[in-house]
Design a protein around this motif. Structure first.
Motif, PDB file in Angstrom:
ATOM      1  N   ARG A 188       1.301  -0.856  -0.143  1.00 24.47           N
ATOM      2  CA  ARG A 188       0.420  -0.009  -0.173  1.00 24.47           C
ATOM      3  C   ARG A 188       1.064   1.490  -0.085  1.00 24.47           C
ATOM      4  NH1 ARG A 188      -2.207   0.031   5.007  1.00 24.47           N
ATOM      5  NH2 ARG A 188      -3.564  -1.951   4.902  1.00 24.47           N
ATOM      6  N   GLU A 231      -7.526  -2.786  -1.872  1.00 24.33           N
ATOM      7  CA  GLU A 231      -6.544  -2.627  -1.799  1.00 24.33           C
ATOM      8  C   GLU A 231      -6.604  -1.848  -3.653  1.00 24.33           C
ATOM      9  OE1 GLU A 231      -5.018  -1.050   0.203  1.00 24.33           O
ATOM     10  OE2 GLU A 231      -5.337  -2.809   1.817  1.00 24.33           O
ATOM     11  N   ASP A 232      -5.553  -0.223  -3.699  1.00 24.70           N
ATOM     12  CA  ASP A 232      -5.556   0.507  -5.021  1.00 24.70           C
ATOM     13  C   ASP A 232      -4.968  -0.456  -5.355  1.00 24.70           C
ATOM     14  OD1 ASP A 232      -7.501   2.338  -4.586  1.00 24.70           O
ATOM     15  OD2 ASP A 232      -6.352   3.807  -3.671  1.00 24.70           O
ATOM     16  N   TYR A 233      -3.334  -1.395  -4.906  1.00 24.92           N
ATOM     17  CA  TYR A 233      -2.289  -1.332  -5.737  1.00 24.92           C
ATOM     18  C   TYR A 233      -2.595  -2.678  -6.735  1.00 24.92           C
ATOM     19  CZ  TYR A 233      -1.784  -5.083  -2.981  1.00 24.92           C
ATOM     20  OH  TYR A 233      -1.752  -5.785  -1.609  1.00 24.92           O
TER      21      TYR A 233
END
Length: 604
Positions: free
Chosen positions: A351, A413-415
């Motif tokens: 993150r 999560e965005d990743y």
């Protein structure tokens, strides 16, 4: 002492020439004394060095001689050090102190060459090495070499040609072919990640799971029900059903997966050996040159198998081992923290790293290892078998559960949408039936490429034989990176890959056998022993034929020749320090949307 002084002076010029401490090249040069002697005399300031040596050695020689005679002579004033018992006691004490110092003090493992690699600056790391030790160790390995029958199996030119035929694919562009065996710019393979957004970099995470055996994986047909979480992931990824580890120890699985170099006879513990003190075509190094952050997470101690020492030299920036975890769910006094602790920390790190730019990370798990000390209570109903399989089954199920928990968190999560995950076992473990005399159950591992938003959610099950050395070229192809590399495997996603695939495998320990798998055939070879050829199936239950050496002699001869060529070329290249990517190689590669940044650039 005089000889050591002379060697120390000579090593300064050796380092200037080769950018390395004394190594096996010294013995190669000693084999040509006339030519090399003339070169040294004409090309280096021999006389000035001899004068410096004499100026330092003679006073030292006479001074130590005088002091020894004064202290050790009988009848001299002061303590009577010449007495025999005192001499014995003093000698033993000196030996103990020397062993203590050489070992590096009180620690779990003795010092290895990789412990010198503490800095990002190569010279500082080389300076911390001991040239006399590296020279002696290289000599020991040369004298007691186990590989000579492999290294001289056929003319080197023929071995190289066959190896290139095995590894290079149509469209691959060889680079510096007269010096480096497999250095190439890979053929373009655009569009392998259809979900990739233009201009957005792709993160890469390689998960090496301890003893994650294909024979106990539901997605590969196991009826034991130990891997429901991995099976769900496989339903959204690309799964290679006939993948094999390079060896039967974590050590080989790690370096084969992350450097794309095979497990060779006599080099099963390569990361600890002096030959590893050279540049490999490693994935962290290749991606570091593209501006990736690099991180290695592990449950235990990185000193084990010299992991940190080796990979710090090869592009890995940060290491998180057992001593760097806090507030953990479980910590084994020997193996370290649990898999769930490693995955939890990984998610936090990813993150944070994603906010700074693209990242590459390795997660190496350990909980699925004897004695199978797991967090209590278990997050699933304990598996009771009533026999010695109970620990293994619960360890395998826990490793799978922890993997599933990681992905349940990562999906939030965005990743996650910009990350390619590669999940495989570092090796498998033995079981019944062993599948051929090589015991393929020890090598059969799942190999999953997982990135639903990038690869698409339509699952694919591929029967191509895959090996850990194929991971790097496949990842580079998926990223559409045409950066030069010297992998000993192939891009498993290449449309030019038309055959059934192949793998070279070798068990750990003192076993001399090496095997070559091609499709559903395996040829087993050992020095000075007739090869054996078998046909096998990885079904449940598996099947194997009788030895087919006599009934299929042409196939056996062709497979034997390819195996010998591959092993010989790899051994010779390792010894000659020609397995990496030279600094002068062209490292700037073109990608859709623009050029890739690189740490170094050049022209071919």
């Amino acid at each position: 002492l005089g000889g050591l002084l002379l060697l120390g002076l000579a090593e300064a010029e050796f380092y200037r020439e080769f950018q390395a401490r004394f190594n096996g090249l010294v013995y190669e040069y000693l084999g040509h004394p006339v030519i090399v002697g003339g070169m040294i005399w004409d090309g280096y300031p021999v006389l000035p060095y001899l004068l410096i040596w004499a100026a330092a050695a003679l006073p030292l020689f006479f001074g130590i001689g005088w002091l020894s005679r004064r202290l050790l002579a009988e009848g001299t004033p002061g303590p009577r050090l010449g007495r025999f018992p005192l001499r014995i006691a003093g000698g033993l004490l000196l030996a103990v102190l020397m062993v203590f110092a050489i070992r590096g003090g009180i620690q779990n493992e003795p010092l290895r060459w990789g412990d010198a690699f503490f800095s990002q600056h190569a010279f500082a790391n080389h300076l911390a090495c001991n040239g006399f030790f590296t020279l002696a160790r290289s000599g020991w390995d040369k004298i007691y070499s186990k590989q000579e029958s492999w290294a001289k199996a056929m003319p080197k030119e023929k071995a190289l040609a066959l190896t290139r035929e095995m590894v290079l694919l149509p469209g691959d562009e060889p680079l510096q072919a007269g010096e480096y065996p497999l250095l190439r710019r890979p053929a373009p393979t655009p569009g392998l990640l259809p979900g990739r957004k233009p201009g957005r970099p792709v993160n890469v995470v390689v998960i090496l799971m301890e003893s994650f055996s294909g024979r106990f994986t539901g997605a590969l047909g196991s009826p034991d029900g130990l891997t429901p979480d991995f099976d769900r992931l496989a339903d959204q990824g690309v799964l290679f059903e006939r993948a094999f580890s390079s060896g039967t120890h974590t050590h080989q699985g790690v370096y084969s997966s992350l450097t794309s170099f095979p497990n060779l006879p006599g080099y099963e513990y390569l990361m600890k050996m002096m030959e590893a003190n050279q540049e490999f075509s490693s994935l962290p190094m290749l991606l570091d040159r593209q501006g990736y952050q690099t991180l290695f997470l592990y449950n235990g101690l990185f000193s084990w198998d010299n992991k940190e020492g080796f990979f710090r030299q090869h592009g890995m920036e940060r290491f998180i081992g057992t001593e760097k975890y806090e507030n953990v769910a479980f910590r084994d006094p020997v193996w370290g923290v649990s898999d769930q602790d490693v995955y939890h920390r990984a998610n936090e790190e990813f993150r944070a790293m994603a906010e700074k730019g693209p990242f590459f990370s390795v997660i190496l798990t350990l909980s699925n290892h004897a004695p199978f000390n797991l967090p209590e209570p278990l997050p699933f109903p304990r598996i009771v078998t009533g026999d010695d399989r109970e620990g293994r089954h619960n360890g395998m199920r826990y490793a799978d559960w922890a993997l599933g928990e990681f992905f349940r968190q990562a999906r939030q999560e965005d990743y996650f949408r910009d990350t390619l995950f590669v999940v495989t076992g570092d090796h498998a473990f033995g079981g019944n039936p062993p599948i051929t005399p090589m015991g393929l159950s020890r090598f059969h591992v799942p190999l999953l490429f997982y990135a639903p938003s990038l690869l698409g959610e339509t699952p694919r099950r591929l029967q191509t034989v895959a090996n850990q050395v194929d991971i790097i070229p496949s990842i580079l192809a998926l990223l559409d990176l045409r950066t030069p590399h010297q992998s000993w495997g192939r891009n498993l996603f290449s449309p030019a890959l038309k055959d059934e695939g192949h793998a070279v495998i070798k068990p750990s320990g003192g076993e001399d056998q090496v095997a070559y798998i091609e499709g559903d055939y395996i040829l087993i070879q050992a020095p000075r022993v007739k090869p054996e050829l078998y046909r096998f199936s990885l079904d449940f239950p598996p099947r194997e034929s009788a030895n087919l050496l006599r009934s299929e002699p042409e196939r056996a001869a062709r497979m034997e020749e390819r195996l010998q060529a591959f092993v010989e070329t790899a051994l010779v290249s390792l010894r000659n320090r020609k397995i990496g990517v030279p600094a002068e190689a062209p490292l700037v590669a073109e990608q859709e949307g623009g050029a890739l940044s690189a740490a170094a650039a050049g022209t071919n």
